[in-house]
Design a protein around this motif. Structure first.
Motif, mmCIF file in Angstrom:
data_model
loop_
_atom_site.group_PDB
_atom_site.id
_atom_site.type_symbol
_atom_site.label_atom_id
_atom_site.label_comp_id
_atom_site.label_asym_id
_atom_site.label_seq_id
_atom_site.Cartn_x
_atom_site.Cartn_y
_atom_site.Cartn_z
ATOM 1 N N MET A 76 7.392 12.973 10.435
ATOM 2 C CA MET A 76 6.806 12.034 9.032
ATOM 3 C C MET A 76 8.634 11.264 8.547
ATOM 4 N N ILE A 77 9.581 11.062 8.963
ATOM 5 C CA ILE A 77 11.003 10.137 8.581
ATOM 6 C C ILE A 77 10.211 9.033 8.936
ATOM 7 N N ASN A 78 9.799 8.201 9.559
ATOM 8 C CA ASN A 78 9.210 6.993 9.749
ATOM 9 C C ASN A 78 8.935 5.904 8.871
ATOM 10 N N PRO A 79 9.667 5.507 8.673
ATOM 11 C CA PRO A 79 9.712 4.074 6.958
ATOM 12 C C PRO A 79 7.997 3.770 7.710
ATOM 13 N N ASP A 80 7.535 3.408 9.017
ATOM 14 C CA ASP A 80 6.476 2.623 9.582
ATOM 15 C C ASP A 80 5.661 3.419 8.891
ATOM 16 N N ASN A 81 5.322 4.597 8.928
ATOM 17 C CA ASN A 81 4.453 5.536 8.595
ATOM 18 C C ASN A 81 3.054 5.323 7.955
ATOM 19 N N LEU A 82 4.418 5.399 6.585
ATOM 20 C CA LEU A 82 3.170 4.653 5.586
ATOM 21 C C LEU A 82 2.451 3.430 5.476
ATOM 22 N N ASP A 273 30.117 -13.734 11.041
ATOM 23 C CA ASP A 273 30.648 -13.254 11.819
ATOM 24 C C ASP A 273 29.517 -12.299 13.230
ATOM 25 N N VAL A 274 28.561 -12.025 12.551
ATOM 26 C CA VAL A 274 27.969 -11.774 13.797
ATOM 27 C C VAL A 274 26.064 -12.465 13.159
ATOM 28 N N SER A 275 25.446 -12.416 13.809
ATOM 29 C CA SER A 275 23.786 -12.038 13.693
ATOM 30 C C SER A 275 23.307 -10.931 14.066
ATOM 31 N N VAL A 276 22.610 -9.994 13.171
ATOM 32 C CA VAL A 276 22.073 -9.506 13.073
ATOM 33 C C VAL A 276 20.132 -9.300 13.080
ATOM 34 N N VAL A 277 19.372 -9.026 14.430
ATOM 35 C CA VAL A 277 17.626 -8.542 14.383
ATOM 36 C C VAL A 277 17.267 -7.399 14.193
ATOM 37 N N GLY A 278 15.920 -6.753 13.369
ATOM 38 C CA GLY A 278 15.587 -6.199 13.560
ATOM 39 C C GLY A 278 14.587 -6.197 14.092
ATOM 40 N N PHE A 279 13.444 -5.193 14.151
ATOM 41 C CA PHE A 279 11.876 -4.938 14.945
ATOM 42 C C PHE A 279 11.402 -4.066 14.277
ATOM 43 N N ASP A 280 10.147 -3.885 13.466
ATOM 44 C CA ASP A 280 9.494 -3.157 12.507
ATOM 45 C C ASP A 280 8.770 -3.861 11.165
ATOM 46 N N ASP A 281 9.981 -5.278 11.015
ATOM 47 C CA ASP A 281 9.705 -5.437 9.277
ATOM 48 C C ASP A 281 8.978 -4.568 8.360
ATOM 49 N N THR A 282 9.879 -3.389 7.944
ATOM 50 C CA THR A 282 9.530 -2.397 6.679
ATOM 51 C C THR A 282 10.283 -2.626 5.413
ATOM 52 N N ALA A 283 9.608 -2.455 5.104
ATOM 53 C CA ALA A 283 10.268 -2.934 3.473
ATOM 54 C C ALA A 283 10.824 -3.053 3.247
ATOM 55 N N ALA A 284 11.993 -2.029 3.468
ATOM 56 C CA ALA A 284 14.011 -2.434 3.595
ATOM 57 C C ALA A 284 13.993 -4.044 3.724
ATOM 58 N N GLN A 297 6.020 -5.776 12.950
ATOM 59 C CA GLN A 297 4.606 -5.181 13.916
ATOM 60 C C GLN A 297 3.610 -5.147 12.537
ATOM 61 N N PRO A 298 1.913 -5.266 13.194
ATOM 62 C CA PRO A 298 0.567 -5.472 11.580
ATOM 63 C C PRO A 298 0.463 -3.980 11.938
ATOM 64 N N PHE A 299 1.307 -3.227 11.189
ATOM 65 C CA PHE A 299 0.918 -1.650 11.035
ATOM 66 C C PHE A 299 -0.260 -1.047 10.151
ATOM 67 N N LEU A 300 -0.906 -2.330 9.579
ATOM 68 C CA LEU A 300 -1.514 -2.341 8.724
ATOM 69 C C LEU A 300 -2.842 -2.425 10.388
ATOM 70 N N GLU A 301 -2.948 -3.191 10.467
ATOM 71 C CA GLU A 301 -4.709 -3.422 11.409
ATOM 72 C C GLU A 301 -4.268 -2.381 12.556
ATOM 73 N N THR A 328 3.029 -9.310 17.745
ATOM 74 C CA THR A 328 3.808 -9.182 16.998
ATOM 75 C C THR A 328 4.269 -11.082 16.189
ATOM 76 N N GLN A 329 5.103 -10.576 15.041
ATOM 77 C CA GLN A 329 5.345 -12.221 14.430
ATOM 78 C C GLN A 329 7.235 -12.169 14.333
ATOM 79 N N LEU A 330 8.617 -13.132 14.197
ATOM 80 C CA LEU A 330 9.458 -13.227 14.049
ATOM 81 C C LEU A 330 9.909 -13.633 13.367
ATOM 82 N N VAL A 331 10.184 -12.875 11.892
ATOM 83 C CA VAL A 331 10.513 -13.600 10.610
ATOM 84 C C VAL A 331 12.200 -13.699 10.459
#
Length: 353
Positions: A76-82, A273-284, A297-301, A328-331
């Motif tokens: 129960m630690i993954n922010p995607d769980n909500l 200096d460096v670009s960064v891309v994540g994966f999930d699109d969490t609230a933060a 990721q379309p977690f709700l759906e 998925t969708q790149l933001v």
């Protein structure tokens, strides 16, 4: 001795008690998971409960059973769980079903786990990001408990429905975005090698590089275990390379936050200096500094679809597919930019800290 037969369509605690030759109170203890029942007696009652498909009735003599499903997480630690939980509970409310949230038990054989699900009268189980053992899968099938998997860690059995996102496409689209900005030294912070979703993201990253005519450099691939601290440590080695990356794709937002912090600690600015891309699109992702470009990721759906799929299984309705992957969708946000010019290139000695 069995005093009278128990009708499958009108099974009650009293009927089970008479069939088992025990008191109603004893049957109630077994149904509610109490431990103060002799093992032989418990086993006899549980066999009858399973045989007659007993489902606990609602409070105060309700006329119909309270329909419930289990939503079970590995942790129960993954922010995607909500977001997943919101999707499941929204669809459940529309269907008049209650949701019980739990974590997967330490039960490799699955016997105690399925017995608990059966005794509680659940309609089925939605299992999130867990590795289901063959023994557990066999126990669920033997107990006739409908099961739906979300992002299983291991390759899902074709007989068990599973859902997830288009991870390959997500990894590829994120890498293509960085390539279009002009980056050629693009690193990848993996999650877990045994996670199917992470393997798909890695393959998408590799496919994008290969399609652009860039040889995949294994030195630019580090394992981050889906978490902040591991990604932080992994990217330090990347920054110390003689020819360090100008961009990093992380397998999760949490790992991306670790990359951003490691860059900051080494005097590097994101995205200059460096670009960064994540994966999930969490609230933060939208509120960190800088706001994180990420693959949504379309977690709700996914949660809504998982609940509907489970109820179709419980109703013995056929499924259109046993594997569903949602888009998925790149933001794009402020954590990516064109790579630094040669005169601004970083010296490895300056970032070893």
């Amino acid at each position: 001795m069995v005093k009278r037969s128990v009708g499958r369509s009108r099974t009650t605690l009293t009927g089970i008690a008479e069939a088992a030759g025990v008191s109603v109170a004893t049957v109630s203890k077994v149904v509610n998971g109490h431990s103060d029942v002799a093992p032989d007696t418990r086993a006899r009652i549980e066999r009858l409960l399973v045989k007659h498909a007993y489902v606990a009735r609602g409070p105060r003599g309700a006329q119909s059973p309270v329909r419930t499903v289990d939503l079970t997480f590995d942790q129960m630690i993954n922010p995607d769980n909500l977001a997943l939980t919101q999707g499941v509970t929204q669809a459940a409310a529309e269907a008049g079903v209650d949701v019980v949230i739990s974590t997967a038990p330490d039960d490799p054989l699955g016997a105690a786990w399925t017995r608990k699900i059966t005794n509680a009268g659940r309609e089925g189980v939605i299992l999130v990001s867990s590795e289901l053992t063959p023994q557990q899968r066999a126990q669920f099938a033997r107990a006739d408990i409908p099961l739906v998997l979300i992002d299983p860690m291991n390759v899902p059995d074709e007989t068990v429905p599973s859902l997830g996102a288009m991870n390959f496409y997500g990894g590829m689209s994120a890498t293509q975005h960085l390539l279009k900005l002009g980056h050629r030294r693009i690193a990848m912070i993996e999650g877990r090698h045994d996670a199917v979703c992470d393997t798909a993201r890695l393959h998408g990253y590799q496919a994008a590089l290969t399609s652009a005519g860039i040889t995949v450099d294994p030195r630019l691939i580090e394992r981050g275990a889906f978490c902040f601290q591991t990604a932080y440590q992994a990217v330090i080695d990347l920054f110390a390379l003689e020819d360090p990356p100008t961009a990093v794709l992380a397998a999760t937002d949490l790992a991306a936050f670790g990359v951003i912090e490691a860059a900051r600690m080494h005097g590097l600015q994101v995205p200059d200096d460096v670009s960064v891309v994540g994966f999930d699109d969490t609230a933060a992702a939208d509120t960190c500094a800088p706001p994180l470009a990420t693959v949504r990721q379309p977690f709700l759906e996914i949660g809504r679809t998982a609940l509907r799929t489970l109820l179709r299984l419980a109703a013995r309705e056929p499924l259109d597919s046993h594997r569903v992957e949602l888009a998925t969708q790149l933001v794009v946000r402020a954590s990516t930019a064109q790579p630094p010019t040669p005169e601004k290139s970083r010296s490895p000695l300056s970032i070893r800290g």
